[in-house]
Enzyme design. Structure first.
Site, PDB file in Angstrom:
ATOM      1  N   ASP A 288     -32.923  23.557   7.850  1.00  0.00           N
ATOM      2  CA  ASP A 288     -31.962  22.949   8.771  1.00  0.00           C
ATOM      3  C   ASP A 288     -32.222  21.437   8.775  1.00  0.00           C
ATOM      4  O   ASP A 288     -33.210  20.948   8.210  1.00  0.00           O
ATOM      5  CB  ASP A 288     -32.064  23.562  10.173  1.00  0.00           C
ATOM      6  CG  ASP A 288     -30.769  23.340  10.971  1.00  0.00           C
ATOM      7  OD1 ASP A 288     -29.947  22.495  10.572  1.00  0.00           O
ATOM      8  OD2 ASP A 288     -30.594  24.010  12.002  1.00  0.00           O
TER       9      ASP A 288
HETATM   10  C1  NOJ Z   1     -28.099  21.374  12.550  1.00  0.00           C
HETATM   11  C2  NOJ Z   1     -27.626  22.726  12.996  1.00  0.00           C
HETATM   12  O1  NOJ Z   1     -28.685  23.421  13.609  1.00  0.00           O
HETATM   13  C3  NOJ Z   1     -27.082  23.578  11.858  1.00  0.00           C
HETATM   14  O2  NOJ Z   1     -26.530  24.749  12.399  1.00  0.00           O
HETATM   15  C4  NOJ Z   1     -26.090  22.811  11.054  1.00  0.00           C
HETATM   16  O3  NOJ Z   1     -25.585  23.619  10.025  1.00  0.00           O
HETATM   17  C5  NOJ Z   1     -26.773  21.563  10.492  1.00  0.00           C
HETATM   18  N1  NOJ Z   1     -27.239  20.735  11.590  1.00  0.00           N
HETATM   19  C6  NOJ Z   1     -25.852  20.731   9.606  1.00  0.00           C
HETATM   20  O4  NOJ Z   1     -24.900  20.104  10.382  1.00  0.00           O
END
Ligand code: NOJ
Length: 745
Positions: A288
């Site tokens: 993430d």
């Molecule tokens: C953080 C989020 O937790 C995740 O769900 C998302 O896909 C990513 N950022 C990319 O934006």
């Protein structure tokens, strides 16, 4: 033949082909694994490491995605989170990768298409309340088409974190509290995104997230630690992932959370032992946003290099934005901390997905006129259908709904009546408020000039300004019935949007209380991204319709429910607590040691609305359920059926929920577990039969703390509505266990 000699032969073959001008990896008819190993065999270390590097490109409107966005991209980069809505620009970036990089490896463009990118449809929590996975597949296919035509090949969705704490803002992105529901809707979504084949023109790769357990974030605060026993992991949090992997999900994203001390993004047990060795997933895991670097804050790495080492060794192949792999993998290899084999494996996983997507053959996005790309009328119809089926009639007394033809004037009051922006909900992609049909528009269209509409905003979503109350009360006094539209702003749910209470701000509750004093019938319309505490609002309302955050096409479906043109069929996929203090509260709790004792002394221990709750404009009568036999062995099936009659005067859709309970087991089981559901249309006076084929391996087994599924002989209950039938699973010598080969922890 050993795989290394096989690879060598393939590489030599590749070199010969390059010399002849056509490398194997460029041959679309060559077998996938040959293409992958041919290409890996020709890549330099630097080129390999770039494939594992993901950067973000374009205008970042997400305040939680902190960090730089690049404007100048190396043509060798593995992936970009592409934030601009411009397929022409995207193609130009891709052209550089294809033409200026030595090997012409296409970039994988990713984006958060969560519930639509332009034709935004209801939030996932609402989708689950439709109990219509086929319709969810259809909307996901609409999203995939629009996503692909924007220039995106890969969406970071579905989020299949089982979520039981409505204070956590990300509950809106989930399919609710139940593992089976999350599995079914997760699979439905993967199917819609990925289509029949990933290489189909409008398929995009899916990403199951956030592997795993992020929904258990302590106290509903975001990004916090999670404490999950291995029993709970296998029983509750992993089943949706296992189902998603079986359905062919191309990728997964590792979570921000730590699991009992081991962060998900450095968790070898999860990412390698379970996912790769246990479930044989051959795609890749992306971290993430910054979750590799965050291992430092989580206290398991002393610096970026160690964070990269832990993450890479655990099984994260692609590094989202923090560039740690780009900065440190080479050094780690030279120090023998990681091996070339593991780099090759990671790169192969990334390339496999690119090949499967057909990116080598078709790296560019077709440029079509905007009207063909987004918000096509047929796509909005699908979004509206899902919005309609996901709305839940929570309460209906004194025949408040549908609105009687005798009602000649209707007051529409509340901050959401003319709102467009907030109906989109969190993670609304590139959705624009101007494309959203407001409640006001939908109601105006529905009731035409038959009913006089009076509008007053009444108050804002929060704050203390009561200056709009007088106008609202005047409108209510003049009307035959009052529709109050209140709820949450879109930013109140989603990432980093936790709330200490799930009650609406006092100003909204006060507005409702004042309108109630007019004595007019009160119809409450709620639009929100989480279950709400309604203990003060519920007694004020004659009827309550939960419309969630419905996306671009919610106005007409709601208006249809208000007028009676549409018979509501949504049922809750999440429990509505009576009060925030009851959290955690969900239907699948384990039995208490003293089932009749230990309740709260100040309020009821029961929720306001249970999982599965939802009313209709007709009534359904459940006849006597019957079992095909009273005993079965583990290799036999058992059929249970129930006739359901529509005893009202309008057609309606009923969802039958089948639960299993195991009253005596070596480990205490949830009091009941949803194992099957089905939604059917029933005409007035008609009787239909709902059927559940019980497969002991699938429906009666339970995992132990290593993931091994066990079947224990003895009595089981199957439950439908308020009926409970008992049957026996008998011992037979060859009673197999369904084992997932994961070593114990
Ligand atoms: C953080 C989020 O937790 C995740 O769900 C998302 O896909 C990513 N950022 C990319 O934006």
């Amino acid at each position: 033949m050993k795989s290394s000699s096989f690879t060598l032969i393939l590489s030599i073959f590749g070199i010969i082909q390059i010399a002849q001008g056509s490398p194997v990896y460029k041959d679309k008819n060559a077998p996938l694994e040959q293409r992958v190993s041919d290409l890996v065999g020709q890549m330099s270390l630097a080129e390999k490491i770039q494939q594992l590097n993901q950067l973000s490109f374009g205008i970042n409107l997400n305040p939680n995605n902190k960090g730089e966005t690049v404007n100048d991209v190396a043509p060798e980069v593995g992936s970009l989170i592409y934030l601009n809505e411009d397929p022409v620009e995207r193609n130009a970036i891709q052209r550089r990768a294809m033409e200026k990089s030595r090997l012409g490896i296409p970039i994988l463009f990713g984006f958060d298409t969560i519930h639509g990118i332009k034709t935004v449809y209801p939030i996932p929590l609402a989708q689950a309340c439709s109990w219509n996975p086929a319709l969810v597949t259809q909307t996901a296919a609409v999203a995939a088409r629009e996503t692909k035509l924007t220039g995106i090949d890969w969406t970071f969705s579905p989020m299949i974190d089982v979520s039981r704490d409505p204070r956590w803002g990300r509950i809106a992105e989930s399919y609710g509290e139940d593992p089976h529901t999350a599995a079914v809707f997760g699979v439905a979504t993967v199917k819609g995104y990925q289509g029949a084949k990933l290489s189909d023109p409008f398929s995009v790769a899916s990403c199951l997230k956030h592997f795993a357990g992020y929904g258990v974030s302590e106290g509903g605060r975001d990004y916090r630690a999670t404490d999950i026993s291995t029993q709970a992991l296998w029983e509750t949090y992993l089943p949706p992932y296992e189902a998603g992997v079986k359905a062919g999900a191309a990728t997964l994203m590792s979570g921000f959370n730590d699991i009992s001390g081991v962060p998900a993004s450095a968790n070898h047990y999860l990412l390698t032992e379970i996912l790769k060795q246990g479930w044989n997933h051959d795609g890749f895991v992306v971290s993430d946003w910054n979750s590799v670097e965050q291992l430092i804050a989580q206290g398991v790495a002393k610096d970026r290099k160690e964070a990269g080492l832990k993450s890479f060794k655990a099984g994260v192949e692609m590094n989202m934005v923090d560039r740690i792999y780009a900065d440190h993998l080479q050094e780690l290899l030279l120090e023998d901390k990681i091996t070339m084999d593991s780099i090759n494996d990671a790169v192969s996983r990334v390339l496999r997905v690119k090949f499967r997507l057909g990116l080598f053959e078709q790296p560019y996005t077709p440029i079509v006129p905007e009207a063909d790309r987004y918000l096509r009328p047929e796509d909005k119809i699908v979004a509206a259908k899902l919005a309609e089926e996901s709305m839940v009639l929570l309460k209906n007394e004194r025949a408040a709904l549908p609105i009687s033809p005798k009602v000649k004037s209707l007051a529409l009051i509340g901050p959401l009546v003319k709102d467009q922006e907030n109906l989109l909900g969190c993670w609304s992609g590139n959705g624009k408020a101007k494309d959203v049909e407001s409640i006001f528009e939908g109601v105006t269209r529905e009731f035409g000039d038959k009913v006089k509409l009076l509008y007053a905003r009444g108050c804002d979503f929060d704050g203390t300004d009561e200056s709009g109350f007088t106008e609202a009360i005047d409108a209510a006094v003049k009307a035959d019935a009052v529709v109050i539209c209140i709820g949450e702003k879109k930013a109140w749910s989603g990432e980093n949007s936790s709330r200490s209470t799930i009650a609406l701000p006092a100003i909204q509750e006060k507005l409702v209380a004042r309108l109630k004093q007019t004595g007019k019938p009160i119809i409450l319309v709620l639009s929100n991204g989480r279950p709400l505490e309604l203990q003060r609002l519920e007694p004020q309302a004659d009827a309550i319709v939960e419309i969630w955050h419905p996306g671009v096409a919610g106005g007409t479906p709601l208006a249809g429910i208000l007028s009676g043109r549409v018979n509501p069929s949504g049922r809750l996929a999440i429990t509505f607590p009576l009060a925030t203090g009851q959290i955690p509260i969900y239907y699948g709790m384990r039995s208490s040691a003293r089932p009749n004792d230990g309740n709260y002394k100040d309020i009821s221990t029961e929720p306001l609305y249970t999982f599965g709750h939802g009313l209709s404009y007709t009534s359904f009568n459940y006849g006597k359920a019957t079992l095909s036999k009273g005993k079965l062995a583990s290799d036999q099936m058992l059929t249970v059926q129930v006739p359901v009659t529509n005893t009202g005067s309008v057609a309606g859709q009923e969802t039958a929920f089948w639960f299993i309970s195991d009253p005596v087991c070596s480990v205490s089981r949830p009091m009941k577990e949803l194992k099957h559901f089905e939604k059917k249309t029933i005409k007035p006076g008609e009787t239909v039969v709902f059927t559940f084929e019980i497969d002991p391996q699938r429906d009666l087994s339970h995992p132990d703390s290593t993931g091994k599924k066990l079947l224990e002989a003895g009595d089981f209950h199957v439950r439908i509505k308020d009926q409970r039938l008992t049957f026996e699973l008998v011992d037979n010598d060859d009673r197999p266990t369904v084992s997932t080969p994961v070593p114990p922890r």
